[in-house]
Motif scaffolding. Sequence first.
Motif, short mmCIF file in Angstrom:
data_model
loop_
_atom_site.label_atom_id
_atom_site.label_comp_id
_atom_site.label_asym_id
_atom_site.label_seq_id
_atom_site.Cartn_x
_atom_site.Cartn_y
_atom_site.Cartn_z
N VAL A 27 41.92 -24.36 -18.40
CA VAL A 27 41.53 -24.93 -19.68
C VAL A 27 41.52 -23.76 -20.66
O VAL A 27 41.00 -22.68 -20.33
N PRO A 28 42.08 -23.90 -21.88
CA PRO A 28 42.04 -22.77 -22.83
C PRO A 28 40.60 -22.31 -23.09
O PRO A 28 39.66 -23.12 -23.05
N THR A 29 40.44 -21.01 -23.33
CA THR A 29 39.13 -20.48 -23.69
C THR A 29 38.94 -20.63 -25.19
O THR A 29 39.72 -20.07 -25.97
N PRO A 30 37.92 -21.41 -25.61
CA PRO A 30 37.74 -21.60 -27.06
C PRO A 30 37.36 -20.29 -27.75
O PRO A 30 36.72 -19.43 -27.14
N SER A 31 37.75 -20.16 -29.03
CA SER A 31 37.28 -19.00 -29.81
C SER A 31 35.84 -19.24 -30.27
O SER A 31 35.10 -18.29 -30.53
N SER A 32 35.41 -20.50 -30.36
CA SER A 32 34.01 -20.81 -30.73
C SER A 32 33.09 -20.40 -29.59
O SER A 32 33.38 -20.67 -28.43
#
Length: 386
Positions: A27-32
Motif C-alpha cells: 500500500v503506498p505510504t501516505p505523505s500525511s
Amino acid sequence: MTIAGRTPTSSGFYVSEEVPIHAENPVPTPSSPAPDILRCAYMELVVTDLAASREFYVDVLGLTVTEEDDEAIYLRTIEEFIHHNLVLRKGPVAAVAAFSYRVRTPEDLDKAVAFYTELGCRVQRREDGFVKGIGDSVRVEDPLGFPYEFFHAVEHVERLAWRYDLHSPGAIMRLDHFNQVTPDVPKAVRHYQDLGFRVTEDIQDSDGVVYAAWMRRKPTVHDTATTGGDGPRMHHVAFATHEKHNILAICDKLGALRRSDAIERGPGRHGVSNAFYLYLRDPDGHRVEIYTQDYYTGDPDNPVITWDVHDNQRRDWWGNPVVPSWYTEASPVLDLDGNPQPVVARTDASEMAVTIGADGFSYTRKDDTEEMPEYKQGEYKLGYQL
Ligand SMILES: [Fe+2]
C-alpha cells in the motif's frame, strides 16, 4: 532450518532489530502523518440474538453493562474508565462493524481523515460519534478492507478495579488486542507500520513466507495481529485477566454450566507472546480470546521475535495441537454501509497446510534426527477427535 538474518536464541526462536518489512505489493505510504494511536479501545460486534449474546458476555464472562437498549449493549472490563470495550449490536449477519482505536488528541482525527483520504479510502466522520459514549469519530474502510475507527472524546465511567465485591473468579480486567485475518501478511504489516504500529513478533519459514505478525501501540505484545488467511475477516478479540488461575476459573465455570462446547482451544501457554490463553466461541461463532501475562515491549529497541513456522511450540509452548477450526474459521467484517466485505483468498502457503496433516511437519527439537512419534506428527492428534 534457519531464518536468514536473525539471531537464534536458547529458547528456540530468533531475534532481530525491527525494520520496515518488505512487501511485494505495498500500500503506498501516505505523505500525511499518521494519527497517534494510543491503544485498541473497543470492538463493535453485530450479533444475531442479543439476549443469547448478553447471557454469554455478561452472565458467563462477567463483563459490566455500561448501558443497553433493545438494539445494543455497551460492555466494559473491570479496569476500564472509558464508556465501553465491546458493543453488541443486533443485526441480520454476525460480523464486525468496527475495530476501534483511541487516539491521543482531538487533532489526531484530522490526521486520520487526511491519511486515509490520501490513500483513496472511504472515510466518514461524525462529530457526535457512531455509537453511544464516544464523541467525534472517524470510520474508514482501510486499504485491506477492515472497518477501522478512531476517536478521542469519550464519556468516562467508574473504574471498578477496587470493587472486589463485584469481581468473579474469572474477572476480565482489560481489552488486550484484536486479530485480523488477511491474505497478504507483509502487505498488511507494512501498511500498519505506516500507521505507526511496531512489530513485536512474527512467524516465518526459511523461504521468507510470513504467516502471521503481531503489532503494538501500547507497550504490550500487541494491539492487533495479522493472521494469514482468506480475508478481510476478524479472527478474534482478546480480553486480559490478571492471572492464569482466572482463565482456569472460566473453564471450570463453562464446564459447570455444561457449556464446555464454547471452548475451542486451550487453555494453554502461547509460544508467541508468552501469554497464557483460552479461545472461546460466542453464540454467533465470534472468537474471543482470554489472555494474560505477556511482556513489556515499550523500549524503542525492543527485539523482534521470529518463530519458525515448523516449531511445534510457536502457537502452544507445551506442543498441544491447534485445532483446524482455529485456522479456517473467522467472522466477516462490514463496509461502512453495513454490508459484508468480499473475501480474497490467500495465495501464499497456508500455516495449517505446512504444519498439519499429511503434507505438514513440525519439530519439537530442531536438530532431532529421530522422527517425531506418530501420535504427535502434524499437530493433529486432537483434530481427529473433532
Ligand atoms: Fe490473540
